[in-house]
Write a protein that holds these residues in place. Sequence first.
Motif, PDB file in Angstrom:
ATOM      1  N   LEU A 114       0.864  -1.178   0.000  1.00  0.00           N
ATOM      2  CA  LEU A 114       0.000   0.000   0.000  1.00  0.00           C
ATOM      3  C   LEU A 114       0.902   1.230   0.000  1.00  0.00           C
ATOM      4  CD1 LEU A 114      -2.506  -1.163   2.758  1.00  0.00           C
ATOM      5  CD2 LEU A 114      -2.936  -1.077   0.297  1.00  0.00           C
ATOM      6  N   TRP A 115       0.689   2.141  -0.930  1.00  0.00           N
ATOM      7  CA  TRP A 115       1.534   3.328  -1.034  1.00  0.00           C
ATOM      8  C   TRP A 115       1.071   4.415  -0.085  1.00  0.00           C
ATOM      9  CZ3 TRP A 115       6.005   4.235  -3.544  1.00  0.00           C
ATOM     10  CH2 TRP A 115       6.447   3.234  -4.405  1.00  0.00           C
ATOM     11  N   PRO A 116       2.008   4.991   0.662  1.00  0.00           N
ATOM     12  CA  PRO A 116       1.658   6.159   1.491  1.00  0.00           C
ATOM     13  C   PRO A 116       1.523   7.390   0.591  1.00  0.00           C
ATOM     14  CG  PRO A 116       3.994   5.731   1.655  1.00  0.00           C
ATOM     15  CD  PRO A 116       3.420   4.624   0.800  1.00  0.00           C
ATOM     16  N   GLU A 117       0.938   8.439   1.124  1.00  0.00           N
ATOM     17  CA  GLU A 117       0.890   9.692   0.386  1.00  0.00           C
ATOM     18  C   GLU A 117       2.319  10.146   0.110  1.00  0.00           C
ATOM     19  OE1 GLU A 117      -1.539  12.751   2.101  1.00  0.00           O
ATOM     20  OE2 GLU A 117      -2.945  11.264   2.902  1.00  0.00           O
ATOM     21  N   ARG A 118       2.555  10.609  -1.090  1.00  0.00           N
ATOM     22  CA  ARG A 118       3.913  11.012  -1.504  1.00  0.00           C
ATOM     23  C   ARG A 118       4.491  12.097  -0.596  1.00  0.00           C
ATOM     24  NH1 ARG A 118       7.471  10.493  -5.611  1.00  0.00           N
ATOM     25  NH2 ARG A 118       8.547  12.348  -6.339  1.00  0.00           N
ATOM     26  N   ALA A 119       3.659  13.023  -0.147  1.00  0.00           N
ATOM     27  CA  ALA A 119       4.135  14.127   0.701  1.00  0.00           C
ATOM     28  C   ALA A 119       4.743  13.610   2.008  1.00  0.00           C
ATOM     29  CB  ALA A 119       2.992  15.091   0.996  1.00  0.00           C
ATOM     30  N   LEU A 120       4.298  12.448   2.478  1.00  0.00           N
ATOM     31  CA  LEU A 120       4.849  11.891   3.718  1.00  0.00           C
ATOM     32  C   LEU A 120       6.315  11.480   3.552  1.00  0.00           C
ATOM     33  CD1 LEU A 120       1.869   9.642   4.872  1.00  0.00           C
ATOM     34  CD2 LEU A 120       2.555  11.858   5.811  1.00  0.00           C
ATOM     35  N   LEU A 121       6.724  11.193   2.326  1.00  0.00           N
ATOM     36  CA  LEU A 121       8.083  10.715   2.065  1.00  0.00           C
ATOM     37  C   LEU A 121       9.084  11.849   1.821  1.00  0.00           C
ATOM     38  CD1 LEU A 121       7.019   7.783  -0.257  1.00  0.00           C
ATOM     39  CD2 LEU A 121       7.589   7.670   2.183  1.00  0.00           C
ATOM     40  N   THR A 122       8.618  13.087   1.888  1.00  0.00           N
ATOM     41  CA  THR A 122       9.469  14.254   1.637  1.00  0.00           C
ATOM     42  C   THR A 122      10.744  14.267   2.477  1.00  0.00           C
ATOM     43  OG1 THR A 122       7.533  15.511   0.965  1.00  0.00           O
ATOM     44  CG2 THR A 122       9.490  16.776   1.542  1.00  0.00           C
ATOM     45  N   PRO A 123      10.717  13.930   3.767  1.00  0.00           N
ATOM     46  CA  PRO A 123      11.980  13.951   4.535  1.00  0.00           C
ATOM     47  C   PRO A 123      13.070  13.053   3.919  1.00  0.00           C
ATOM     48  CG  PRO A 123      10.138  13.822   6.039  1.00  0.00           C
ATOM     49  CD  PRO A 123       9.574  13.642   4.657  1.00  0.00           C
ATOM     50  N   LEU A 124      12.681  11.922   3.368  1.00  0.00           N
ATOM     51  CA  LEU A 124      13.667  11.043   2.732  1.00  0.00           C
ATOM     52  C   LEU A 124      14.201  11.670   1.449  1.00  0.00           C
ATOM     53  CD1 LEU A 124      11.907   7.588   3.230  1.00  0.00           C
ATOM     54  CD2 LEU A 124      13.825   8.526   4.538  1.00  0.00           C
ATOM     55  N   MET A 125      13.298  12.222   0.647  1.00  0.00           N
ATOM     56  CA  MET A 125      13.714  12.856  -0.607  1.00  0.00           C
ATOM     57  C   MET A 125      14.626  14.045  -0.346  1.00  0.00           C
ATOM     58  SD  MET A 125      10.290  12.542  -2.965  1.00  0.00           S
ATOM     59  CE  MET A 125       9.017  12.674  -1.722  1.00  0.00           C
ATOM     60  N   GLU A 126      14.277  14.867   0.623  1.00  0.00           N
ATOM     61  CA  GLU A 126      15.097  16.043   0.947  1.00  0.00           C
ATOM     62  C   GLU A 126      16.480  15.652   1.462  1.00  0.00           C
ATOM     63  OE1 GLU A 126      12.639  18.217   3.674  1.00  0.00           O
ATOM     64  OE2 GLU A 126      11.526  19.217   2.059  1.00  0.00           O
ATOM     65  N   ALA A 127      16.579  14.516   2.144  1.00  0.00           N
ATOM     66  CA  ALA A 127      17.868  14.049   2.677  1.00  0.00           C
ATOM     67  C   ALA A 127      18.664  13.254   1.644  1.00  0.00           C
ATOM     68  CB  ALA A 127      17.625  13.199   3.925  1.00  0.00           C
ATOM     69  N   GLY A 128      18.084  13.039   0.474  1.00  0.00           N
ATOM     70  CA  GLY A 128      18.782  12.270  -0.561  1.00  0.00           C
ATOM     71  C   GLY A 128      18.874  10.786  -0.250  1.00  0.00           C
ATOM     72  N   ILE A 129      17.918  10.266   0.515  1.00  0.00           N
ATOM     73  CA  ILE A 129      17.906   8.859   0.910  1.00  0.00           C
ATOM     74  C   ILE A 129      16.930   8.112   0.005  1.00  0.00           C
ATOM     75  CG2 ILE A 129      17.339   7.243   2.770  1.00  0.00           C
ATOM     76  CD1 ILE A 129      18.103   9.523   4.736  1.00  0.00           C
ATOM     77  N   GLY A 130      17.410   7.042  -0.590  1.00  0.00           N
ATOM     78  CA  GLY A 130      16.547   6.226  -1.430  1.00  0.00           C
ATOM     79  C   GLY A 130      15.519   5.497  -0.581  1.00  0.00           C
ATOM     80  N   TYR A 131      14.394   5.149  -1.199  1.00  0.00           N
ATOM     81  CA  TYR A 131      13.375   4.403  -0.464  1.00  0.00           C
ATOM     82  C   TYR A 131      12.637   3.465  -1.398  1.00  0.00           C
ATOM     83  CZ  TYR A 131      10.086   7.786  -2.424  1.00  0.00           C
ATOM     84  OH  TYR A 131       9.358   8.557  -3.285  1.00  0.00           O
ATOM     85  N   GLU A 132      12.127   2.410  -0.822  1.00  0.00           N
ATOM     86  CA  GLU A 132      11.294   1.430  -1.519  1.00  0.00           C
ATOM     87  C   GLU A 132      10.109   1.134  -0.625  1.00  0.00           C
ATOM     88  OE1 GLU A 132      11.593   0.047  -4.529  1.00  0.00           O
ATOM     89  OE2 GLU A 132      13.529   0.966  -4.998  1.00  0.00           O
ATOM     90  N   ILE A 133       8.964   0.995  -1.237  1.00  0.00           N
ATOM     91  CA  ILE A 133       7.752   0.619  -0.523  1.00  0.00           C
ATOM     92  C   ILE A 133       7.375  -0.766  -1.013  1.00  0.00           C
ATOM     93  CG2 ILE A 133       5.376   1.268   0.037  1.00  0.00           C
ATOM     94  CD1 ILE A 133       7.453   3.477   0.706  1.00  0.00           C
ATOM     95  N   MET A 134       7.135  -1.690  -0.098  1.00  0.00           N
ATOM     96  CA  MET A 134       6.755  -3.051  -0.488  1.00  0.00           C
ATOM     97  C   MET A 134       6.005  -3.712   0.654  1.00  0.00           C
ATOM     98  SD  MET A 134      10.654  -4.658  -0.571  1.00  0.00           S
ATOM     99  CE  MET A 134      11.268  -3.457  -1.721  1.00  0.00           C
ATOM    100  N   ASP A 135       5.401  -4.866   0.387  1.00  0.00           N
ATOM    101  CA  ASP A 135       4.760  -5.581   1.488  1.00  0.00           C
ATOM    102  C   ASP A 135       5.844  -6.043   2.455  1.00  0.00           C
ATOM    103  OD1 ASP A 135       5.429  -8.560   0.972  1.00  0.00           O
ATOM    104  OD2 ASP A 135       4.613  -7.920  -0.962  1.00  0.00           O
TER     105      ASP A 135
END
Length: 162
Positions: A114-135
């Motif tokens: 289930l994908w979270p709202e994209r805006a919730l992932l902003t701290p990771l994007m701003e820090a340049g940290i990669g992320y993956e969403i999966m079960d």
Amino acid sequence: MSATMLPLLPKKRLPMQVNHEFDIHIHRIKSYGPGEVAITLPFDADTLLNAESSEEGTKGVLIEKLTQSAIILPELLIKNWAPQKITELRREDVQRLANLRPELVIIGTGKRLLWPERALLTPLMEAGIGYEIMDTAAACRTYNILSYEGRVVAAALMMIEH
């Protein structure tokens, strides 16, 4: 001189093999299922003195069963991470992940992806940290592979629902 031609035989498929050797100095996910993730705790002198042999027969391996959401890094375990379901994920929870400064964050969302709202992932994007969403099952497997490779990866796991 002519070469003898041998008939081509169908390739024999071998069963998948799992390497039971692992780095005893990092957290490793041993198993996962509905409502539970079992991890091996890193080896240290206290572990050796207090642990019995595990199912794998290795003296000094302690296994902890987690029943609440958690964050697991090779050298750090944070129990009782606040969101228990992806719908409870807040920006502050993601900021906590970003503050750990891993190379990659894997968010396990429970039984289904289930994908979270994209805006919730902003701290990771701003820090340049990669992320993956999966079960969560896929997140556990991916964490083990990447941590074996020596990567600094954080698995933020929500439990698989019953």
